[in-house]
Design a protein around this motif. Structure first.
Motif, short mmCIF file in Angstrom:
data_model
loop_
_atom_site.label_atom_id
_atom_site.label_comp_id
_atom_site.label_asym_id
_atom_site.label_seq_id
_atom_site.Cartn_x
_atom_site.Cartn_y
_atom_site.Cartn_z
N ALA A 200 -9.42 19.39 -66.83
CA ALA A 200 -9.44 20.32 -65.76
C ALA A 200 -10.10 21.10 -64.95
O ALA A 200 -9.37 20.87 -63.56
CB ALA A 200 -8.91 21.36 -66.75
N VAL A 201 -10.97 20.93 -64.56
CA VAL A 201 -11.99 20.92 -63.30
C VAL A 201 -11.58 19.44 -62.54
O VAL A 201 -11.73 19.88 -61.63
CB VAL A 201 -13.61 20.63 -63.86
N GLU A 202 -11.24 18.39 -63.13
CA GLU A 202 -10.84 17.25 -62.14
C GLU A 202 -9.86 17.31 -61.19
O GLU A 202 -9.90 17.22 -60.18
CB GLU A 202 -10.40 15.36 -62.78
N GLU A 203 -9.05 18.29 -61.90
CA GLU A 203 -7.49 18.41 -61.97
C GLU A 203 -7.80 19.29 -60.80
O GLU A 203 -6.78 19.47 -59.43
CB GLU A 203 -6.77 19.18 -62.87
N LEU A 204 -9.08 20.67 -61.11
CA LEU A 204 -8.93 21.66 -59.37
C LEU A 204 -9.79 21.38 -58.64
O LEU A 204 -9.24 22.00 -57.23
CB LEU A 204 -9.42 22.49 -60.95
N THR A 205 -10.28 20.55 -58.88
CA THR A 205 -11.29 19.73 -57.81
C THR A 205 -10.27 18.79 -56.70
O THR A 205 -10.67 19.18 -55.36
CB THR A 205 -12.17 18.44 -58.02
N LYS A 206 -9.22 17.92 -57.74
CA LYS A 206 -8.76 17.58 -56.56
C LYS A 206 -7.08 18.36 -55.59
O LYS A 206 -7.59 18.05 -54.63
CB LYS A 206 -7.11 16.65 -56.96
N ASN A 207 -6.82 19.22 -56.47
CA ASN A 207 -6.07 20.56 -55.47
C ASN A 207 -6.53 21.16 -54.98
O ASN A 207 -6.03 21.06 -53.71
CB ASN A 207 -5.19 21.51 -56.67
N THR A 208 -8.33 21.42 -54.99
CA THR A 208 -9.18 22.43 -53.68
C THR A 208 -9.56 21.63 -52.83
O THR A 208 -9.70 22.00 -51.70
CB THR A 208 -9.98 23.10 -54.45
N ASN A 209 -9.61 19.91 -52.52
CA ASN A 209 -10.52 19.30 -52.51
C ASN A 209 -8.83 19.00 -50.49
O ASN A 209 -9.35 17.80 -49.85
CB ASN A 209 -10.88 17.47 -52.55
N ARG A 210 -7.75 19.19 -51.03
CA ARG A 210 -6.02 18.54 -50.27
C ARG A 210 -6.70 19.55 -48.79
O ARG A 210 -7.42 20.67 -49.05
CB ARG A 210 -5.41 18.96 -50.33
N PRO A 211 -6.67 18.79 -47.52
CA PRO A 211 -6.64 19.75 -46.30
C PRO A 211 -5.42 20.54 -45.92
O PRO A 211 -4.39 20.21 -46.56
CB PRO A 211 -6.50 18.68 -45.71
N THR A 212 -6.08 21.65 -45.78
CA THR A 212 -5.21 22.41 -45.07
C THR A 212 -4.44 22.15 -44.32
O THR A 212 -4.65 21.64 -43.97
CB THR A 212 -6.05 23.83 -45.17
N PRO A 213 -2.86 22.43 -44.19
CA PRO A 213 -1.70 21.73 -42.93
C PRO A 213 -2.19 23.00 -41.74
O PRO A 213 -3.10 24.36 -42.25
CB PRO A 213 -0.53 22.26 -43.62
N VAL A 214 -2.76 22.24 -41.19
CA VAL A 214 -2.27 23.36 -39.41
C VAL A 214 -1.28 24.16 -39.34
O VAL A 214 -0.56 22.77 -38.39
CB VAL A 214 -3.35 22.98 -38.05
N ALA A 215 -1.25 25.42 -38.65
CA ALA A 215 0.40 25.74 -38.18
C ALA A 215 0.08 25.38 -37.28
O ALA A 215 -0.56 25.45 -36.14
CB ALA A 215 0.46 27.13 -38.52
#
Length: 102
Positions: free
Chosen positions: A87-102
């Motif tokens: 679960a921690v690995e999955e959370l880390t993957k999801n939080t390390n994605r770059p935020t799209p710039v609008a």
């Protein structure tokens, strides 16, 4: 680790004990996916027979699952810790994605 060699007659049965990975045994594959344990039946008449057990990680996982099924507290903790780590690995993957710039 404890091994019992069952023979055709109970009085021929032999027992041996060995620590996991206590050294090389003839025919043992030198590969990272196995741990080899070597048993020698010293109380056997004549030249003592030997046995080797090669254990893969899948065997370890199956043993942990079997102990957990029996309610062994350490096995249950290991399975819980593995689930938490996933679960921690999955959370880390999801939080390390770059935020799209609008």
């Amino acid at each position: 680790m404890f091994l019992t060699a069952l023979r055709s007659k109970p009085h021929l049965d032999r027992e041996a004990e060995s620590s996991v990975g206590d050294g090389w045994a003839r025919g043992a594959e030198a590969a990272d996916e196995y741990v080899h344990t070597h048993f020698s039946f010293e109380d056997y008449p004549g030249d003592p027979p030997h046995a080797r057990v090669s254990i893969a990680w899948a065997d370890v996982e199956a043993l942990i699952t079997r102990f957990a099924d029996k309610g062994h507290p350490v096995a249950l903790r290991l399975l819980s810790a593995d689930k938490l780590a996933g679960a921690v690995e999955e959370l880390t993957k999801n939080t390390n994605r770059p935020t799209p710039v609008a």
